[in-house]
Design a protein around this motif. Structure first.
Motif, PDB file in Angstrom:
ATOM      1  N   PHE A 169       0.299  -1.349   0.085  1.00 42.30           N
ATOM      2  CA  PHE A 169      -0.060   0.066  -0.097  1.00 42.30           C
ATOM      3  C   PHE A 169       0.463   1.151   0.639  1.00 42.30           C
ATOM      4  O   PHE A 169       2.049   0.904   0.853  1.00 42.30           O
TER       5      PHE A 169
ATOM      6  N   GLY B  60      -5.973  -9.046   6.622  1.00 40.47           N
ATOM      7  CA  GLY B  60      -5.784  -6.734   7.179  1.00 40.47           C
ATOM      8  C   GLY B  60      -6.578  -6.087   7.219  1.00 40.47           C
ATOM      9  O   GLY B  60      -8.406  -6.240   6.661  1.00 40.47           O
ATOM     10  N   GLU B  61      -6.514  -4.753   7.846  1.00 37.84           N
ATOM     11  CA  GLU B  61      -7.436  -4.497   7.070  1.00 37.84           C
ATOM     12  C   GLU B  61      -6.861  -2.625   7.429  1.00 37.84           C
ATOM     13  O   GLU B  61      -6.450  -2.442   7.959  1.00 37.84           O
ATOM     14  N   ARG B  62      -7.280  -1.919   6.350  1.00 40.11           N
ATOM     15  CA  ARG B  62      -7.087  -0.210   6.908  1.00 40.11           C
ATOM     16  C   ARG B  62      -7.727   0.624   6.621  1.00 40.11           C
ATOM     17  O   ARG B  62      -9.363   0.586   6.175  1.00 40.11           O
ATOM     18  N   SER B  63      -7.545   1.200   7.660  1.00 40.21           N
ATOM     19  CA  SER B  63      -8.834   1.944   8.463  1.00 40.21           C
ATOM     20  C   SER B  63      -9.176   3.293   7.061  1.00 40.21           C
ATOM     21  O   SER B  63      -8.824   3.708   6.229  1.00 40.21           O
ATOM     22  N   SER B  73     -10.493  -4.441   3.790  1.00 39.58           N
ATOM     23  CA  SER B  73     -10.161  -5.301   4.317  1.00 39.58           C
ATOM     24  C   SER B  73      -9.032  -6.927   3.187  1.00 39.58           C
ATOM     25  O   SER B  73      -9.702  -6.550   1.714  1.00 39.58           O
ATOM     26  N   SER B 255       5.939   2.274  11.687  1.00 34.58           N
ATOM     27  CA  SER B 255       5.416   0.765  11.342  1.00 34.58           C
ATOM     28  C   SER B 255       6.332   0.302  12.375  1.00 34.58           C
ATOM     29  O   SER B 255       7.522   0.297  12.235  1.00 34.58           O
ATOM     30  N   ARG B 273       0.557  -0.039  11.101  1.00 37.40           N
ATOM     31  CA  ARG B 273       1.349   0.968  10.635  1.00 37.40           C
ATOM     32  C   ARG B 273       0.426   2.360  11.368  1.00 37.40           C
ATOM     33  O   ARG B 273      -0.960   1.984  10.966  1.00 37.40           O
ATOM     34  N   THR B 292      -4.440   7.341  10.053  1.00 40.44           N
ATOM     35  CA  THR B 292      -5.292   6.149   9.385  1.00 40.44           C
ATOM     36  C   THR B 292      -4.659   5.320   9.806  1.00 40.44           C
ATOM     37  O   THR B 292      -3.022   5.418  10.178  1.00 40.44           O
ATOM     38  N   THR B 293      -4.903   4.147  10.036  1.00 39.69           N
ATOM     39  CA  THR B 293      -4.272   2.562  10.457  1.00 39.69           C
ATOM     40  C   THR B 293      -3.970   1.465   9.610  1.00 39.69           C
ATOM     41  O   THR B 293      -5.196   0.910   8.837  1.00 39.69           O
ATOM     42  N   THR B 294      -2.917   1.115   9.363  1.00 37.51           N
ATOM     43  CA  THR B 294      -3.144  -0.999   9.053  1.00 37.51           C
ATOM     44  C   THR B 294      -2.520  -1.674   9.497  1.00 37.51           C
ATOM     45  O   THR B 294      -1.305  -1.573  10.486  1.00 37.51           O
TER      46      THR B 294
END
Lengths: 169, 303
Positions: A169, B60-63, B73, B255, B273, B292-294
């Motif tokens: 990403f 996994g997920e990123r806000s 997701s 991270s 992250r 933002t979080t991942t």
């Protein structure tokens, strides 16, 4: 004073004798007599070993290295490795150095001479301004002899990864 | 776990004859007994001319930060790299190293700009560049009051395209496991027409509980880049009172990556992250958060 012809003697027999010496943990400090006799140039340099074998990656060599030189005329000589001065001799016709070096495969061991005007009253080399690259450093010297320290790696060549793993990403 | 070796390489000085002998010898005991630390050191390197593919499966997920999107997701995470003597491909980055030293490297590179991934909540949309359908670039005022009074979201703004950036990067390795990188980059697809620059420091820490890697980054994004993605203007189908001109930002990010080897090929991997968006982005009416979080946790398999 610049010498036109430089000879570096690194015969397999020399390295073999060094390997023998390693087994006994007594590095040979000087080239053998017959090697000395082979020196017909105004200046000769012996470095042993100049090559090591890395069995693992990354290829790094850390070795006790013996350096010997002989000149027809006495001179002020400096020995440098990877732009660091290791030893110096004032008005000498020969010299030897024994010490541990670490190399990664492209470092240059160089013996250079220094004019009287570049020496301090104490006979120390007035160090020149730090050069930005190895080539510039070498170009700035009155080189007597130089040799590249090499590595033979038994592993495929590896390099550092620039990107971060899993960074999509 | 064995003691940390400052220099894990086993080496031996040999003559040419001894070299030939050595090639026929079985691996030494030291070599067979590879320690955690040596494994870790090797992870930071890749053999040249070999394709390295790892696939991690987990969750996994990123806000989400853009109004109208759900958190992104993902269940599968690929890690693909190929390094030649100078050419390299690394997770979507393609480059060529101009200068290679023992502790530094200078390279030209090109890579996908991942900014548009914030506009999708579907991983397939992300992979295929079709972030979201977007709307027509033309104004579409509703007949009654001129504009629907809805804040800008992915449902009513013009499509933001993916971009390709290219630039130069310098990488410096002052110590084992330490990596300092500087990157300067510019849009070459004439989409955002902006630049970004980044400085990062990462430090690997091998422990008995696995290998950790901590990374800190500061990324500058130019006004053109921010405005293209997060600005709101007449291209978007929203009331003019929502118009917003993006400003350049500096985005700090932290991270951590964790890897616990189970076997030669299998590992447990986890990463997290946290990134601050910066006022120039966070002030946009399109944006609902200022960070933002991942995260990802899964099992990876090296092919």
């Amino acid at each position: 004073m610049r010498y036109s012809l430089i000879t570096i003697l690194a015969a397999a027999t020399l390295i073999a004798s060094n390997a023998l010496a390693k087994q006994q943990d007594v590095p040979l400090p000087h080239p053998q007599v017959d090697e000395l006799l082979e020196c017909t140039e105004p200046f000769c340099l012996w470095v042993q070993p100049q090559i090591c074998v890395a069995e693992n990656a990354p290829a790094v060599c850390k070795e006790t290295v013996s350096v010997n030189w002989r000149s027809e005329e006495p001179l002020n000589a400096y020995l440098a490795f990877d732009e660091q001065v290791l030893a110096c001799w004032q008005t000498q016709a020969n010299g030897s150095w024994l010490g541990e070096l670490t190399w990664f495969g492209d470092e240059i061991l160089v013996l250079f001479t220094v004019d009287e005007s570049d020496l301090t009253a104490e006979g120390e080399w007035r160090e020149r301004p730090r050069r930005t690259s190895r080539q510039q450093f070498l170009n700035s010297l009155d080189v007597l002899a130089s040799t590249e320290m090499q590595i033979q790696s038994l592993f495929p060549k590896a390099r550092r990864r620039l990107g971060s793993p899993w960074s999509v990403f | 776990m064995s003691a940390i070796h400052a220099m894990p390489t086993v080496y031996r000085t040999l003559s040419a004859v001894a070299l030939a002998t050595c090639l026929c010898l079985p691996a030494s005991a030291e070599e067979a007994n590879t320690s955690f630390v040596e494994d870790f050191n090797e992870q930071l390197k890749v053999f040249i001319n070999e394709l390295n593919i790892r696939v991690a499966m987990g969750y996994g997920e990123r806000s989400s930060i853009v109004r109208g999107t759900d958190p992104l997701s993902f269940y599968v995470l690929p890690d693909v790299s190929y390094y030649g003597e100078r050419f390299f491909f690394d997770n979507g980055m393609v480059g060529y190293s101009l200068k290679q030293g023992r502790r530094h490297e200078v390279s030209l590179f090109t890579k996908l700009n991942t900014e548009f991934s914030f506009f999708t909540d579907s991983i397939t949309g992300y992979w295929f560049g079709d972030a979201y359908s977007g709307v027509s670039s033309f104004r579409n005022p509703s007949p009654s009051d001129g504009w629907e009074d809805e804040p800008p979201s992915v449902d009513n703004i013009a499509k933001r395209s993916w971009a390709i950036d290219a630039g130069i990067r310098g990488d410096y390795y002052p110590a084992d496991y330490t990596h300092i990188g500087v990157v300067l980059s510019q849009d070459i697809r004439n989409k955002h027409r902006g630049q970004w620059a980044s400085v990062m420091v990462s430090q690997g820490v091998p422990t008995a509980l696995g290998n950790f890697n901590f990374k800190g980054e500061l990324t500058y994004k130019s006004q053109d880049l921010v405005d293209y993605y997060y600005g709101v203007s007449s291209r978007d189908n929203v009331a003019p009172n929502y118009y917003y001109r993006g400003r350049s930002v500096v985005q700090p990010a932290l991270s951590v990556h964790w890897q616990y080897p189970l076997s030669d090929r299998l590992s447990i991997v986890g990463s997290g992250r946290y990134m601050w968006l910066g006022d120039g982005v966070a002030d946009s009416p399109l944006i609902t958060k200022d960070t933002t979080t991942t995260f990802f946790l899964g099992v990876s398999y090296a092919l």
